[in-house]
Design an enzyme around this catalytic site. Sequence first.
Site, PDB file in Angstrom:
ATOM      1  N   GLU A 296      35.975  47.532  39.620  1.00  0.00           N
ATOM      2  CA  GLU A 296      37.120  48.398  39.942  1.00  0.00           C
ATOM      3  C   GLU A 296      36.756  49.879  40.047  1.00  0.00           C
ATOM      4  O   GLU A 296      37.508  50.731  39.570  1.00  0.00           O
ATOM      5  CB  GLU A 296      38.221  48.217  38.886  1.00  0.00           C
ATOM      6  CG  GLU A 296      38.783  46.819  38.863  1.00  0.00           C
ATOM      7  CD  GLU A 296      39.817  46.609  37.762  1.00  0.00           C
ATOM      8  OE1 GLU A 296      40.901  46.089  38.090  1.00  0.00           O
ATOM      9  OE2 GLU A 296      39.550  46.933  36.597  1.00  0.00           O
TER      10      GLU A 296
HETATM   11  C1  ACM Z   1      37.973  43.183  35.321  1.00  0.00           C
HETATM   12  O1  ACM Z   1      38.906  42.433  34.962  1.00  0.00           O
HETATM   13  N1  ACM Z   1      38.238  44.393  35.785  1.00  0.00           N
HETATM   14  C2  ACM Z   1      36.589  42.768  35.259  1.00  0.00           C
END
Ligand code: ACM
Length: 486
Positions: A296
């Site tokens: 992310e």
């Molecule tokens: C995640 O759940 N951002 C690895």
Amino acid sequence: MIPQPVTQSPLPDQTFTLQSSATVGLVGDSDAASRVADHLATLLRVSTGFPLPVEPGTGTITLSTDGPSSLGAEGYELRVDSTAVTVTAATPEGLFRGVTTLRQLLPAKAEAGTEQAGPWEIDGVEISDAPRYPYRGVMVDVSRHFRSVAEIKRCIDLASLYKLNRLHLHLSDDQGWRVQVDSWPDLTKHGASSEVGGGPGGHYTKADYAEIVMYAADRFMTVVPEIDTPGHTNAALSSYADLNADGEAPPYYTATEVGFSSLAVHKDLTYEFLDDVFREVAEQTPGDVIHLGGDEAHSTPHSDYLAFVPKAAELVVKHGKRVMGWHEIADASLPAGSIVQYWGTDDDRAQDLTRNAAAQGAEVVMSPANRAYLDMKYDQDTPYGLDWAGLISVETSYSWDPATLIPGLAESAVIGVEGPLWSETLDDMAKLEFMAFPRLPGIAELGWSPASALDWTTYKVRLAGQATRWDVLGVNFYRAPEIDWA
Ligand code: ACM
């Protein structure tokens, strides 16, 4: 029993009864094997009140590491007949897994913290067992809400009951930095003092971390430390203004959005920082893996991300560890020996990246968010947890095959499974336990038992049988209506 052993044959008309005169015999001496024997004897002394001396050679319960190497590092054989119990393995680790099985064969009250009345009977049985996968993990997010050393030890105890062998600690994120780094002291002087909701946070000193690593090692569980990069880094950026692209430190972050923070990928200081952090974390970590996150990174331009990952990975390798990261890192070129953790929800992009990881020679750990994420709500009435990856019933979390979930991914690339427990909404142990139990034992079974043994109809009966054990251990588990709890 969970996980279901590879083979198990009852010995009809044979029942073993543990008596006060029983001994624990140890064949094939090593410090690690005697710690396994002491561990079993200590547990049973408390609940049975029996002296249970540990002695060299054959005993009433014999633990032997003289087994053939064909059993593998974690394999074991266990025989219970009317006169004796024997656990045979090739290594102390295999012995420990066999002892875990023995604990599940004993009455649940054997786990009690106070003396209980017998009898202590076990039905005669012969078991031969070894894991399907070498990596069987649970992740605890101690960044969003910090957990004490004592609480992490309880996580280790509960996970090792189901033969899990990796404890992945998510040690840094936007909301808090949780591990001491001597060369960057403000990470904990400043960056540890926040968490979701504005609580006090906290961190592990080097002594604390060493205590966790040792406690895990005694239960044959390896700690996988995660330092999330280049996103999920507000706590570090808030601790050191110079790490920011604009030279200005942001305030603490105590909410739960993701994707807004990024290390300054063009600054040399960023790599000096990571070099120091990975070095100090590697020095304290006997396991062979450091997890560098990589998920992310929405505020890192993609071309910068692709340049960053190999540079950060090289620093992990420089300090003698294998790189592990969330599946996004597979878009970049990865060093040999890397491990990629799939956390997709059946989406093409995540599966493409994971196939790309395998094509690069990386190994894959399966944590599909819509099945293995332990922080997802069970149903819409679950009082906490998230639901962005879906509602995950006990059946949904159990009913998938790690080897075939991603079409076109070579089965040989998959080295195991992990159940991540993110803690945005989980601010105490009772809530963590409620989300992990009863789903975590199912993830453990997916990692250990052969594909041919995976069957929801019979599993849910075995799962119901664990409830008396959880009651004895004080586990705050969810009495999911799918299960016919006794
Ligand atoms: C995640 O759940 N951002 C690895």
